[in-house]
Design an enzyme around this catalytic site. Structure first.
Site, mmCIF file in Angstrom:
data_model
loop_
_atom_site.group_PDB
_atom_site.id
_atom_site.type_symbol
_atom_site.label_atom_id
_atom_site.label_comp_id
_atom_site.label_asym_id
_atom_site.label_seq_id
_atom_site.Cartn_x
_atom_site.Cartn_y
_atom_site.Cartn_z
ATOM 1 N N GLU A 44 0.845 -1.210 0.000
ATOM 2 C CA GLU A 44 0.000 0.000 0.000
ATOM 3 C C GLU A 44 0.874 1.252 0.000
ATOM 4 O O GLU A 44 0.725 2.143 0.832
ATOM 5 C CB GLU A 44 -0.984 -0.022 1.182
ATOM 6 C CG GLU A 44 -1.953 -1.178 1.074
ATOM 7 C CD GLU A 44 -3.186 -1.094 1.976
ATOM 8 O OE1 GLU A 44 -3.244 -0.219 2.858
ATOM 9 O OE2 GLU A 44 -4.104 -1.911 1.767
ATOM 10 N N GLU A 60 -4.844 -8.795 -0.395
ATOM 11 C CA GLU A 60 -5.641 -8.476 0.812
ATOM 12 C C GLU A 60 -7.098 -8.383 0.392
ATOM 13 O O GLU A 60 -7.437 -7.573 -0.493
ATOM 14 C CB GLU A 60 -5.189 -7.171 1.471
ATOM 15 C CG GLU A 60 -3.862 -7.296 2.186
ATOM 16 C CD GLU A 60 -3.484 -6.061 3.000
ATOM 17 O OE1 GLU A 60 -4.386 -5.378 3.515
ATOM 18 O OE2 GLU A 60 -2.271 -5.802 3.109
HETATM 19 O O1 AHR Z 1 -5.023 -6.049 6.885
HETATM 20 C C1 AHR Z 1 -4.955 -4.895 7.658
HETATM 21 C C2 AHR Z 1 -4.338 -3.725 6.913
HETATM 22 O O2 AHR Z 1 -5.158 -3.372 5.839
HETATM 23 C C3 AHR Z 1 -3.001 -3.968 6.277
HETATM 24 O O3 AHR Z 1 -1.955 -3.800 7.166
HETATM 25 C C4 AHR Z 1 -2.952 -2.928 5.208
HETATM 26 O O4 AHR Z 1 -2.174 -3.315 4.111
HETATM 27 C C5 AHR Z 1 -4.408 -2.720 4.851
HETATM 28 O O5 AHR Z 1 -4.747 -1.380 4.828
#
Ligand code: AHR
Length: 522
Positions: free
Chosen positions: A202, A326
């Protein structure tokens, strides 16, 4: 696997015992279509069933790592019950150490004698002290114990290229070098195999707030120094977009598309759709929240399509994988728990979310080569919840376990027509269906019914398949928010399914309301 989605069709043709004076027609419950076993699609990469473990809340500490001296049974500090559960879902690949944590992690803090490792503050997640007792050696041991491939996210946001180079050398080189000598001194003679390397996380946000062209150049620089040692071959994953940020994916593919093997995508399902204020409760919700959660989760299909179209323009040969590293539900934390720990319960709604997302990944298996649900234990849409020595598996875990039959199987085309499940002025498809053929030639069909109130009458003609028997399992519950707790750990679990039958060339299924079913056709 093409699906045709039609608007809710009312009673026509449905035989129901409705009193003559009752005006409202019964909703259509029929799902009809064809499983085209003679039309194979791409292989469903088992890595689509991947997982994510971050130094966040109680994922690593308590969920995985309890230390050698813990009364909780463990092997070299890693809890045995967690390992046993994760082996059941055949975790193919595990992402670590973050997440946002990855961009503030310095790997050398996590090697050597534990009592000498420096501590740090985990600024993203609750400001707690991270003592680095779980580091590279412990993570690799975990991967070996559960049989998963490691996926390492390196620190781009606050780290250096040299730091990344040395980490790769430490893990994968068998040459005689300062890093390999250090590894050997720390007890590991042979290098590990590390294929998946995430270059930052991110980086448009917690990983450095970069703009896409800037990150693309940073990526190119890091990639230059991400070396292959000996027989190890890295699969380099660039930080991709969030949701539908097509500007990010287009810029990345334009500037760095030829230097990457994978581009990541993050998308979370929030019932309210809002990052500020309440995201919605994990357990106390009504049908409106059920419906809107499923409606929002299905948006990932549209986002994958958009990013895939961009990737197709830059990479028509589909060399670069879309890596959904994710995904999952994100609710308000369980009342009374640390807001920075992201601990949430998991219900039948999460099981439906899991089934829908996994089917979407199957449908895009030509581009989606990996997905990692967030996160594996005690965080967000977890497989496992722990409370000291107690452990429960969640409804989401059960979907992952039931769907192991799709790992590395060849997807089969399914054309079907489904009624809608409508709530208020929004409609989503009531049914989701996916099919695959495994290496032994066995066909598996998974089905999801999103409607919490109505069973569906599914009729699927089998084309190119002569099946003699059908058997399977179902995951369902009476309540939308049914869940497993430490007091009632078996409240939601798969059961044998007797609602499917075969007649000549047709598979008929009475698909219960709010259910996930997996069938085996032989
Ligand atoms: O999964 C939790 C968080 O969500 C992670 O650390 C981040 O990459 C995302 O914003």
């Amino acid at each position: 696997m093409k699906t045709m989605h039609r608007l809710l069709s009312l009673a026509a043709g449905v035989v129901l015992a409705v009193p003559a004076l009752q005006a409202a027609p019964a909703p259509d419950t029929r799902v009809t279509g064809v499983i085209r076993a003679d039309q194979s699609g791409p292989v469903i990469d088992r890595n689509i069933y991947g997982h994510f473990s971050e130094h966040l809340g109680r994922c690593i500490y308590e969920g995985i790592w309890v230390g050698e001296n813990s009364p909780i049974p463990n092997t070299r500090g890693i809890r045995n019950d967690t390992v046993a559960a994760l082996r059941k879902i055949k975790v193919p690949v595990l992402r670590w150490p973050g997440g946002c944590f990855a961009d503030e992690y310095h790997w050398k803090d996590g090697i050597g004698p534990r009592e000498k490792r420096p501590s740090m503050i985990n600024t993203h997640w609750g400001g707690v002290v991270e003592d680095n007792s779980f580091g590279t050696h412990e993570f690799m041991d975990l991967c070996e114990q559960i049989g998963a491939e490691p996926f390492i996210s390196v620190n781009v946001g606050s780290g250096t290229v040299q730091e990344m180079m040395e980490w790769i050398e430490y893990m994968t080189s068998d040459a005689d070098s300062p890093m390999t000598r250090l590894r050997k001194a720390n007890g590991r003679e042979k290098p590990w195999k590390v294929k998946y390397l995430g270059v930052g996380n991110e980086n448009w946000g917690c990983g450095g707030n970069m703009r896409p062209a800037f990150y693309a150049d940073v990526y190119r620089r890091y990639n230059t120094f991400a070396k292959n040692y000996g027989g190890n071959r890295l699969y380099r994953i660039a930080c991709g977009p969030s949701g539908d940020d097509t500007n990010w994916s287009d810029t990345l593919m334009d500037i760095a598309g030829r230097q990457m093997d994978g581009l990541s995508l993050h998308y979370y399902t929030l019932p309210t759709g809002s990052w500020t204020g309440s995201k919605g409760s994990a357990t106390e919700f009504d049908e409106a929240a059920w419906h809107t959660t499923l409606w929002r989760t299905l948006k990932i299909d549209e986002y994958i399509r958009k990013h895939s179209a961009i990737m197709d323009r830059h990479d028509p040969e589909k060399k670069v994988g879309l890596i959904v590293d994710e995904w999952g539900t994100w609710y308000d934390v369980e009342p009374g728990t640390n807001p920075g720990f992201l601990y949430q319960q998991n219900t039948m709604r999460d099981a439906i979310v899991a089934g829908l997302n996994l089917h979407i990944f199957h449908n895009h298996a030509d581009r989606v080569r990996m997905a990692n649900i967030a996160q594996v234990i005690n965080v967000l849409q977890a497989m496992i919840l722990t409370d000291k020595e107690k452990l429960v598996v969640t409804p989401t875990f059960h979907v992952f376990e039931m769907f192991t039959v799709h790992h590395d199987a060849t997807s089969l085309r399914v054309d079907f027509v489904t009624p809608d499940y409508t709530f208020g002025d929004r409609a989503i498809p009531a049914a989701s269906v996916s099919a695959s053929r495994d290496a032994a030639g066995v066909v598996h069909v998974s089905l999801v019914n999103t409607d919490p109130n109505r069973a569906l009458d599914v009729s699927l003609r089998l084309s190119g398949l002569e099946a003699k028997s059908v058997s399977g399992r179902v995951l369902t519950a009476d309540a939308m928010n049914a869940r497993n707790t430490f007091e009632a750990p078996q409240a939601v679990k798969p059961a044998p399914f007797a609602g499917a039958s075969l007649a000549t060339d047709t598979l008929t299924v009475k698909l219960p309301a709010k259910s996930v079913v997996v069938l085996e056709l032989k």
